[in-house]
Design an enzyme around this catalytic site. Structure first.
Site, PDB file in Angstrom:
ATOM      1  N   SER A 181       0.832  -1.209   0.000  1.00  0.00           N
ATOM      2  CA  SER A 181       0.000   0.000   0.000  1.00  0.00           C
ATOM      3  C   SER A 181       0.864   1.254   0.000  1.00  0.00           C
ATOM      4  CB  SER A 181      -0.893   0.031   1.244  1.00  0.00           C
ATOM      5  OG  SER A 181      -1.780  -1.048   1.207  1.00  0.00           O
ATOM      6  N   GLN A 182       0.261   2.343  -0.450  1.00  0.00           N
ATOM      7  CA  GLN A 182       1.009   3.596  -0.426  1.00  0.00           C
ATOM      8  C   GLN A 182       1.219   4.017   1.030  1.00  0.00           C
ATOM      9  OE1 GLN A 182      -2.660   5.771  -2.235  1.00  0.00           O
ATOM     10  NE2 GLN A 182      -1.281   7.389  -1.565  1.00  0.00           N
TER      11      GLN A 182
END
Lengths: 795, 235
Positions: B84-85
């Site tokens: 995930s970012q």
């Protein structure tokens, strides 16, 4: 040789177009299919532009290009580029969703445009050559081209269950080569001609088989990675157990322990879920089948939002499930103790699978047609419609199952204390929930309800809402309010105080849903609905059959507010189908302008210019024709439900009838040009005016009769629409340049109007499309009437 | 010719700059990431900021992607999955309101990065991954980095980890259309569960579930967008 070539490439290119829509339906999303195919059709117009430029440089082309050797070359090129186009498309790493974040995607998109435009370019080239060189037989050319196209529209649907999409593309790509497979049959030795031709066909079949086998990976259509089926397949132990291709969609059966579909499930439910099997249509829309051998399905279904309808009725005996994907509605009915609910599923493949799985009879029909024919009434009617797996993915779709006309029909089939239920996913800001509420409100008003709000209840959990509608004012039983409380559901709307605050268990920052519905209710009560609908950021106005419930809710005037509301990210706005339509229209205008301006600007002689009246005539005829096609496709989708069936019936019908009209035009003098044009406008005007008669009539028929009825309805306008272009090519275009330019103009107008029709239909409804078409034909008729004196056509 | 050479040299230098910036000094890249993409976007939980500054994110992504490890975007990690970012990792962790004594269950180990961030803040982390390959890689990375308070398991996260429960917090990193019932029974009274709502490739909300006296309260944190990351990017 030219006319057989025109016939075969017309057939093959239309079949290719149908197969492309099938391919894109699986490998991409409808936005991209719309975008790429629309632009690719400029290939037709580009052929006219190309010949226009050629006419400037080598006026002698008119003598050489219709020769058999050149026609052969063009046909071979068509076959070749069709194969390259399809294989290239399948290998292209085009990812529509990454367009805003990955600049390379713009290049891939351009490559897709070019790849797909090439086959249409060669088809256009051959047809345009035929029109330009057979100036006294334009009616025949038109007839040949249209008849080929009509067959091309029809045949893939018949062959898809037998052959894969890739195999069919190979077959259609090679089909026109039959024309080149031997010497012309009018040679002195016909027997030898037949022999050589037969050998050629055998060779073609062999080449086809080798291609299908060796290039299988290139021909295989791979579902988009974003599609739900692709996501499930990434989990361990997921496997496809069956698959088939149909005109209405690719059907895949998937088994996986990771399939767990339970929308609207209460948070308080802590039991297990049953084993599930998914049946996917085009890799995304799905029908979930629950294992009913244990009592699990029933126990889980009793804890979902839709079960509220059964609790409210008390002891339901009958239920009608209008199945439209999903699959929980059947187990909801079974869990409520209804052993044999009435199930109507429009898709024949899903209907058969559903019937086989649950052992309950399933009617394959348009649900509204079924209700029109049946007098049965029900305790519960549940419309299962969860929408696409990605918000915005269905923005270009319109549903006739959720219009005011449809809801009025459902209400009339409820028992006095019966309940109509619709459940969907919650989205922020509230959009389809509000439109459904308003649709139900207005349907109740039409039924004579004095206080429609008292007939409505809306509840929700964290990701799903359920709208409950009754013919009688609703009295909420204690059992029902306890059901809502016990399952931690929240009230969105109820006319009866419940003692439980809105936004209690499932909290947004503010009670957005409750506030929006309350304001809408107040607007109805105070007669300020117009103000509410125009002020609200999204288009939530209820819709009739004229503008079927659109999947899109965006308003151009509120786009800035929406952009900020969705996190100020371009990507979110790109999810709206309407934006894509606008982008495509912008692209189409630029391409059309280039295709039309370049040959005009390059012309040095007077004979290389097109009189503006003739230009507008061909633009109007091209636009009018496509608008009529799209009007009928959208109207008949309301009858057949499946757009693919409507598409095939309308295209095959209109093209065949207009081909006949073109042939008859061969016997008309120049002075006859305005008459069929005005005639077409007059007959077309009658279609929406008499819809109140023919639409219910079509709905009341069985499927084969529906097809026959639809064809009967389009026969006369279709035939009349065949006259203007064929006659125009004979009389309104005087030089070879003007004829190829007219072809280019007609092609450009067709693409522009097709893109515009998508927007018109979403924004103003179907009648507006027909008004546009009638205007085009009246305009063309006036221009034809005031155009110059009859002159002999010369090449 | 000289001009051409100069152009080539400048291009090569420019191409290698970002690589050098992250590979030579990942700690600095991390500090920049935290300041710009985490604190700069409104997350001020000191424990989360400290954890994000400590965990070497570049060690959790494939070698070829390391130079992009500290950008605010997800990255492919194989098996069709992404890391995930950073902002989403920080946001989800912050919303759990962790004090430091919790036992947390993570569903979807992926690269192991989220578990590592959690391990810096809480007492114990239990993490489950359904994909064997990812489970193996993440376990190896976490062991190499000496995370002793993380327990990994290869299993279907839908059923949780009943033997290790109940948990103070549960974090689900994949979008679901319903909250798995087995997980709810493994959540302690007063416990919190966070998960994304919606399709993983489109507009998403975060959902925070709190269990109180047998009832469940859901707070929806709107406006989280996940950058699409699939197709070719995932191969």
């Amino acid at each position: 040789m030219l006319l057989p070539a025109v016939f075969s490439v017309s057939l093959a290119s239309l079949a290719y177009e149908v197969l492309l829509t099938r391919t894109f339906a699986v490998s991409q999303w409808n936005h991209l299919a719309f975008m790429v195919i629309s632009i690719a059709l400029f290939g037709f117009a580009a052929s006219g532009t190309f010949l226009g430029l050629l006419d400037h440089r080598r006026p002698g082309w008119v003598r050489h290009w219709p020769e058999p050797a050149m026609v052969r070359r063009l046909v071979i090129l068509f076959s070749l580029v069709t194969l390259i186009s399809f294989c290239g498309l399948n290998r292209l790493p085009l990812d529509y969703f990454r367009l805003p974040v990955d600049p390379a995607q713009a290049l891939y998109l351009l490559a897709a445009y070019l790849l797909l435009a090439l086959p249409f370019f060669f088809t256009g080239l051959l047809t345009s050559i035929a029109y330009t060189t057979q100036t006294r037989r334009t009616g025949r050319v038109y007839c040949v081209s249209m008849t080929g196209s009509a067959i091309g529209a029809l045949v893939p649907g018949i062959l898809l269950p037998v052959f894969s999409t890739g195999t069919l593309v190979v077959m259609y790509a090679l089909l026109p080569l039959c024309v080149c497979a031997g010497p012309p049959l009018n040679r002195p030795c016909r027997l030898q001609g037949y022999f050589v031709r037969g050998c050629g066909l055998v060779c073609l079949a062999a080449i086809g088989m080798v291609l299908v086998n060796t290039a299988a990976p290139l021909l295989r259509v791979r579902p988009s990675d974003y599609k739900y089926m692709s996501q499930i397949l990434r989990f361990p132990h997921a496997r496809l157990t069956a698959g088939s291709h149909h005109l209405t969609g690719r059907i895949d059966r998937l088994e996986s322990p990771s399939l767990r579909f339970a929308p609207g499930l209460s948070l308080t439910y802590e039991g297990p879920l049953p084993q599930q099997t998914a049946v996917f249509k085009d890799a995304d829309a799905f029908l979930m089948l629950y294992d009913t051998r244990t009592d699990w399905p029933q126990s889980f279904a009793r804890h979902t939002l839709p079960h509220a309808a059964y609790v409210l009725v008390g002891a339901p005996q009958t239920a009608l499930i209008i199945q439209n994907g999903g699959g929980t509605a059947v187990v909801n009915a079974l869990a409520a103790g209804i052993a044999a609910p009435t199930i109507v599923e429009p898709n024949p493949q899903w209907a058969a699978i559903l019937q086989d799985h649950y052992g309950i009879p399933v009617t394959t029909a348009n649900p509204r047609a079924y209700l029109n024919r049946s007098a049965a009434t029900f305790d519960v009617i549940q419309i299962e419609s969860w929408g696409g797996s990605i918000p915005g993915a269905t923005a270009l779709e319109q549903s006739t199952l959720l219009t005011t006309n449809a809801l009025s029909l459902y209400l009339s089939r409820l028992k006095p204390d019966g309940i109509l239920l619709m459940a969907r996913k919650t989205l922020l800001p509230p959009a389809d929930s509000l439109r459904l509420w308003a649709t139900a409100y207005e349907s109740l008003q039409n039924h004579g309800a004095a206080e429609p709000a008292r007939h409505l209840v809306m509840i929700r959990n964290w990701d799903t809402f359920a709208l409950i509608v009754s013919r009688q004012p609703l009295r909420l039983s204690k059992r029902f309010t306890q059901f809502v409380r016990r399952h931690n559901f929240d009230w969105v709307h109820t006319a009866t105080p419940t003692g439980q605050p809105a936004n209690h268990f499932n909290r947004f920052k503010a009670p957005y849903y409750h506030q929006a519905v309350t304001q809408l209710n107040k607007a109805y009560a105070q007669g300020h609905t117009e103000r509410f609908f125009s002020d609200y950021n999204l288009d939530v106005r209820p819709q009739s059959d004229d503008r079927p419930f659109p999947g899109r809710h965006m308003k151009w005037t509120k786009i800035r507010a929406m952009y900020h509301a969705m996190g100020s990210r371009l990507y979110a706005v790109m999810l709206s189908g309407e934006i894509i339509v606008a982008v495509v229209f912008g692209e189409a205008v630029v391409i059309a302008a280039l295709l039309l301006l370049v040959p005009m600007m390059a012309g040095r002689h007077a004979r290389q210019h097109m009189p503006w009246r003739s230009l507008v005539f061909f633009l109007a005829v091209g636009a009018g024709f496509i608008l009529v096609e799209l009007y009928f496709i959208k109207q008949f989708t309301q009858v057949f439900i499946e757009p693919a069936i409507s598409f095939a019936v309308v295209l095959a019908g209109i093209l065949a009838f207009s081909g006949l009209g073109g042939l008859l035009s061969q016997y008309c003098p120049r002075a006859a040009l305005p008459r069929p044009t005005f005639g077409a406008a007059g007959v077309l005007l009658l279609i929406p005016v008499t819809r109140f008669w023919w639409h219910p009539w079509l709905l009341s028929l069985a499927f084969p009769m529906q097809v026959a009825g639809a064809l009967a309805l389009i026969a006369v306008p279709g035939m009349l629409m065949g006259f203007p272009f064929a006659l125009g090519m004979r009389f309104a275009a005087q030089t070879s340049f003007q004829r190829v330019y007219a072809w280019a103009a007609n092609g450009c107008a067709s693409v522009l109007s097709a893109v515009a029709a998508a927007q018109i239909s979403l924004a103003w409804g179907l009648n507006a499309i027909m008004i546009g078409a009638v205007t085009c034909y009246i305009g063309a008729g006036i221009l034809a009437a005031v155009a110059g004196r009859p002159t002999a056509a010369r090449p | 010719m000289q001009l051409f050479r100069a152009y080539i040299t400048i291009t090569l230098v420019l191409c290698t700059l970002p690589w050098q910036a992250t590979a030579m000094n990942p700690a600095e890249a991390r500090r920049t990431m935290v300041a710009r993409d985490i604190r700069g976007r409104g997350i001020h939980d000191l424990k989360v900021l400290a954890a994000m500054t400590s965990v070497p994110r570049h060690r959790f992504v494939p070698q070829a992607m390391q130079r992009r490890a500290y950008g605010d975007h997800p990255l492919p990690i194989g098996d069709g999955q992404t890391i995930s970012q950073p902002y989403i990792v920080a946001l989800m962790t912050t919303k759990l309101n962790l004090t430091g004594d919790e036992k947390v269950l993570e569903i979807g180990t992926g690269s192991g990065y989220q578990a590592a961030v959690l391990a810096h803040i809480v007492k114990t982390v239990y993490t489950i991954e359904i994909r064997a390959n990812l489970h193996r890689k993440a376990t190896r990375t976490l062991q190499t980095l000496k995370y002793t308070n993380i327990h990994t398991r290869h299993a279907d996260g839908y059923f949780g980890w009943p033997q290790a429960g109940p948990f103070d917090c549960i974090m689900i990193t994949a979008a679901v259309d319903h909250i798995p019932p087995p997980l709810k029974s493994q959540l302690k009274e007063g416990g919190r569960m966070i998960l994304p709502q919606g399709n993983p490739f489109s507009y998403q909300n975060l959902v925070l579930v709190t269990k109180k006296s047998g009832d469940y309260f859901v707070e929806q944190i709107a406006g989280v967008l996940f950058v699409p990351m699939t197709g070719e990017a995932l191969k």
